[in-house]
Design a protein around this motif. Structure first.
Motif, PDB file in Angstrom:
ATOM      1  N   ALA A 234      -6.777 -10.672   0.830  1.00 54.17           N
ATOM      2  CA  ALA A 234      -7.253  -9.223   0.825  1.00 54.17           C
ATOM      3  C   ALA A 234      -6.810  -7.997   0.448  1.00 54.17           C
ATOM      4  CB  ALA A 234      -7.584  -9.124   2.571  1.00 54.17           C
ATOM      5  N   VAL A 235      -7.508  -7.158  -0.390  1.00 54.84           N
ATOM      6  CA  VAL A 235      -6.978  -5.824  -0.722  1.00 54.84           C
ATOM      7  C   VAL A 235      -7.230  -4.659   0.147  1.00 54.84           C
ATOM      8  CG1 VAL A 235      -6.714  -4.340  -2.697  1.00 54.84           C
ATOM      9  CG2 VAL A 235      -7.197  -6.948  -3.019  1.00 54.84           C
ATOM     10  N   THR A 236      -6.503  -4.037   0.739  1.00 54.05           N
ATOM     11  CA  THR A 236      -6.759  -2.775   1.594  1.00 54.05           C
ATOM     12  C   THR A 236      -5.774  -1.569   1.279  1.00 54.05           C
ATOM     13  OG1 THR A 236      -4.742  -3.407   2.930  1.00 54.05           O
ATOM     14  CG2 THR A 236      -6.958  -4.409   3.604  1.00 54.05           C
ATOM     15  N   ASP A 237      -6.409  -0.525   1.593  1.00 52.54           N
ATOM     16  CA  ASP A 237      -5.788   0.907   1.246  1.00 52.54           C
ATOM     17  C   ASP A 237      -5.301   1.510   2.531  1.00 52.54           C
ATOM     18  OD1 ASP A 237      -5.456   3.851   0.885  1.00 52.54           O
ATOM     19  OD2 ASP A 237      -7.005   3.904  -0.310  1.00 52.54           O
ATOM     20  N   VAL A 238      -3.903   1.625   2.580  1.00 52.09           N
ATOM     21  CA  VAL A 238      -2.923   2.185   3.543  1.00 52.09           C
ATOM     22  C   VAL A 238      -2.314   3.401   3.255  1.00 52.09           C
ATOM     23  CG1 VAL A 238      -1.221   1.560   5.080  1.00 52.09           C
ATOM     24  CG2 VAL A 238      -2.623  -0.175   4.338  1.00 52.09           C
ATOM     25  N   GLY A 239      -2.726   4.640   3.579  1.00 53.17           N
ATOM     26  CA  GLY A 239      -2.052   5.708   3.106  1.00 53.17           C
ATOM     27  C   GLY A 239      -2.103   5.962   1.715  1.00 53.17           C
ATOM     28  N   GLY A 240      -3.342   5.737   0.988  1.00 50.84           N
ATOM     29  CA  GLY A 240      -3.405   5.862  -0.433  1.00 50.84           C
ATOM     30  C   GLY A 240      -2.673   4.711  -1.328  1.00 50.84           C
ATOM     31  N   ASN A 241      -2.027   3.808  -0.597  1.00 50.65           N
ATOM     32  CA  ASN A 241      -1.622   2.819  -1.586  1.00 50.65           C
ATOM     33  C   ASN A 241      -2.074   1.341  -1.280  1.00 50.65           C
ATOM     34  OD1 ASN A 241       0.873   4.301  -2.441  1.00 50.65           O
ATOM     35  ND2 ASN A 241       1.535   4.073  -0.299  1.00 50.65           N
ATOM     36  N   LEU A 242      -2.218   0.838  -2.352  1.00 52.22           N
ATOM     37  CA  LEU A 242      -2.857  -0.517  -2.030  1.00 52.22           C
ATOM     38  C   LEU A 242      -2.160  -1.586  -1.570  1.00 52.22           C
ATOM     39  CD1 LEU A 242      -4.825  -1.196  -5.563  1.00 52.22           C
ATOM     40  CD2 LEU A 242      -5.714  -0.520  -3.257  1.00 52.22           C
ATOM     41  N   GLU A 243      -2.430  -2.501  -0.517  1.00 52.77           N
ATOM     42  CA  GLU A 243      -2.030  -3.493   0.240  1.00 52.77           C
ATOM     43  C   GLU A 243      -2.523  -4.822  -0.066  1.00 52.77           C
ATOM     44  OE1 GLU A 243      -0.236  -2.752   3.771  1.00 52.77           O
ATOM     45  OE2 GLU A 243       0.972  -1.101   3.387  1.00 52.77           O
ATOM     46  N   LEU A 244      -1.719  -5.768   0.014  1.00 49.88           N
ATOM     47  CA  LEU A 244      -2.399  -7.091   0.093  1.00 49.88           C
ATOM     48  C   LEU A 244      -2.022  -7.849   0.816  1.00 49.88           C
ATOM     49  CD1 LEU A 244      -1.142  -7.679  -3.875  1.00 49.88           C
ATOM     50  CD2 LEU A 244      -3.618  -7.127  -3.213  1.00 49.88           C
TER      51      LEU A 244
END
Length: 611
Positions: A234-244
């Protein structure tokens, strides 16, 4: 000491590969692997066939197969020649040793390979085969870098060995142990689908962040020579950064390109028999080999209508007895695309073959050859898994509706997906399950080499602290069996309870103590410990007790051991303990029983079931 390099090793079921990242130049390269190509002929190839041929003592002259780093003869021949020559003498050829590591019904340290062979003087264990491959790769690495003038030692680097995401804790531990026995020391383990994604993102460069976006669910679809392995990221946005974050892994499915080659060979054999041409066992093996090459030829050159196949026979009149046939494109499509990648429905799951009371014992091959159905089962189980956890459910959002968890993008890996028609069929299949909405392909993959490259890049991340990381942790939840405390009842066997000791997703380098619970541990006499796991119970928490382990979980291993008694406690007495689980930095699992009244503790290891 600061690491000078990162070495990535893809210990594959069919082929192995190595990649190296020089941390001083930040350059990653695939390392050619020296290996035996013929008697007294050494060469290099980008991959090493995961095959060991055990020659008869009088089959070849002494010294014919000596690798350049060895002063003496080796017990078996490893690599390309082993596979090619072993196809002609199959009872002396060992392949698929990696699949035996995950078989819960055998002891991988027993000498059983080549399986069902009566001619080999000294067989090898699956564990020993894995050690041999890793030792060959280690020696080849040191030989290559020393020849390049790099005076490196293994201690100078970060070494990462990949394992299938579907491997359970027993198979992972055996792989790490084989690496240590091969002289690689303590290696870091990395799941193959994650390695493939690391390699893809490195090839895409900075543009990888333009190819995926928050809300994406990426299917890593890996079908090699002997196995099919699926993962979702899953690809998420955490604080403006992409996290996987890896959110689901599939089952260990023994189904791949080797099955396809056999299917082609059986179909072609039927055509020959219809023409009155019978093949002996040796000729059929030659047909399997030739059909594989013909398949590759037709998939690589779409202008060809057919590929010729010549099947020789043994004897002096070799050419007079050669049987000719051709693999045409129509037959290729019928057998491979319609047979293994059929356009099935999302609720059409693998069928279980009718079980025969007595059967040959061997590897637990998939009974249903349709990979489409196994993929549907994986996506269905993935939805079940994310729904079991509020955290994972929040990651996938609205995509958690319907019958299955549908991806938005797919990354292919494995030699089977070199064929563009197969990739196109899987994309069509996913679109049909997704209400006609296309699932895009993440382009730019190297199916044979990506896993090794990704492993080297992951080692670089670990050594330098730089670069993108996939949040993963343990791929399953793990449990230990508990004996129920209840009165004995005639004719009734109480179910085995299960205590969750490791939750799915527990991160490397972390430990947890099950708070608020004390358990009784038998010491001073032999006792049995049963271990279980689940890939679809992401919501279970440490300390949670399931009432029926055999019904709800998959049994992973069984250990019978006598733990040392305390000095002032008689043998067989139950002592109070608390349970602590540790996931090491290297990705292996440790389970500790800590005495509540002293600093004494016992380590309980996951081991292979041998009953």
């Amino acid at each position: 000491m600061k690491a000078r390099f990162s070495l990535g090793i893809d210990l594959g079921t069919s082929n192995c590969a190595m990649a190296l990242t020089d941390l001083e130049t930040d350059r990653t390269e695939v390392l050619p692997i020296p290996q035996i190509l013929a008697a007294n002929q050494l060469g290099e190839k980008p991959t090493l066939a995961s095959a060991i041929y055990l020659p008869h003592p009088e089959e070849f002259p002494q010294g014919s197969f000596r690798p350049p780093w060895s002063a003496g003869e080796t017990s078996g021949i490893i690599g390309q020649f082993a596979r090619d020559h072993g196809a002609l003498v199959p009872d002396r050829l060992t392949t698929s040793a990696k699949s035996w590591l995950s078989n819960p019904h055998v002891d991988p340290k027993q000498r059983t390979l080549p399986w069902r062979s009566d001619s080999v003087e000294q067989k090898l264990s699956p564990f020993e085969c894995s050690r041999c491959y890793l030792q060959h790769l280690k020696d080849a690495f040191l030989h290559t870098v020393n020849a390049q003038g790099r005076q490196w030692e293994l201690a100078d680097g970060q070494i990462v060995v990949t394992v299938p995401a579907s491997f359970d804790e027993v198979a992972r531990s055996l792989t790490a142990e084989a690496a240590e026995a091969a002289g690689l020391g303590y290696v870091t383990l990395l799941e193959e689908p994650q390695a493939a994604f690391y390699a893809w993102s490195a090839r895409a460069g900075r543009q990888w962040r333009d190819a995926v976006a928050p809300g994406d669910i990426i299917l890593v679809c890996d079908v090699g020579g002997g196995t099919a392995d699926f993962s979702l990221i899953a690809v998420t946005d955490v604080g403006g950064n992409l996290e996987l974050e890896r959110i689901s892994v599939g089952e260990h499915i023994l189904l791949g390109g080797d099955n396809m080659d056999l299917a082609l060979a059986y179909t072609l054999q039927a055509r020959l028999e219809a023409e009155g041409k019978a093949l002996d066992a040796w000729q059929f093996l030659a047909l399997v080999h030739a059909a594989s090459h013909a398949k590759i030829t037709l998939f690589e050159d779409t202008t060809l209508a057919e590929a010729p196949i010549a099947i020789p026979s043994r004897g002096s009149s070799l050419f007079a007895k050669t049987i000719a046939i051709a693999l045409d494109r129509t037959l290729l499509s019928q057998v491979i695309l319609d047979g293994f990648f059929a356009q099935t429905a999302i609720d059409d799951l693998p069928r279980e073959a009718r079980r025969t009371g007595l059967q040959e014992f061997g590897l637990p091959y998939a009974s249903d050859p349709v990979i489409s159905k196994h993929l549907a089962r994986f996506l269905t189980r993935s939805l079940q898994n994310v729904k079991a956890s509020d955290k994972l459910h929040a990651l996938v959002g609205s995509r958690a509706g319907g019958q299955a968890l549908m991806p938005t993008a797919v990354l292919f890996n494995g030699g089977v997906f070199k064929a563009e028609p197969i990739r196109a069929r899987v994309l069509d299949l996913l679109a049909s399950w997704n209400g006609g909405q296309a699932v895009r392909e993440l382009e730019g993959f190297e199916p044979d080499l990506a896993v090794a490259q990704g492993a080297a890049l992951y080692g670089r991340h670990r050594a330098t602290g730089k670069g993108m990381r996939i949040k993963a942790g343990t791929s399953r939840s793990y449990y230990i069996g508990l004996k129920a405390s209840m009165p004995a009842v005639p004719g009734f066997r109480p179910p085995v309870k299960a205590l969750c000791v490791v939750p799915q997703g527990m991160q490397e380098g972390t430990e947890l103590l099950i708070e608020g619970r004390t358990f009784g541990l038998v010491t001073g006499e032999a006792a049995e410990f049963r271990f279980f796991s689940s890939a679809v119970r992401s919501g279970d928490i440490p300390g949670q007790i399931l009432p029926d382990a055999e019904r709800e979980l998959e049994e992973t291993s069984l250990l019978e051991v006598e733990l040392p008694a305390l000095p002032d406690v008689s043998s067989g007495q139950v002592v109070p303990v608390r349970i602590e689980a540790v996931v090491t930095e290297l990705g292996t699992l440790e389970l500790w029983m800590k005495h509540t009244n002293s600093d004494r503790k016992w380590k309980i290891e996951f081991q292979v079931r041998t009953e």
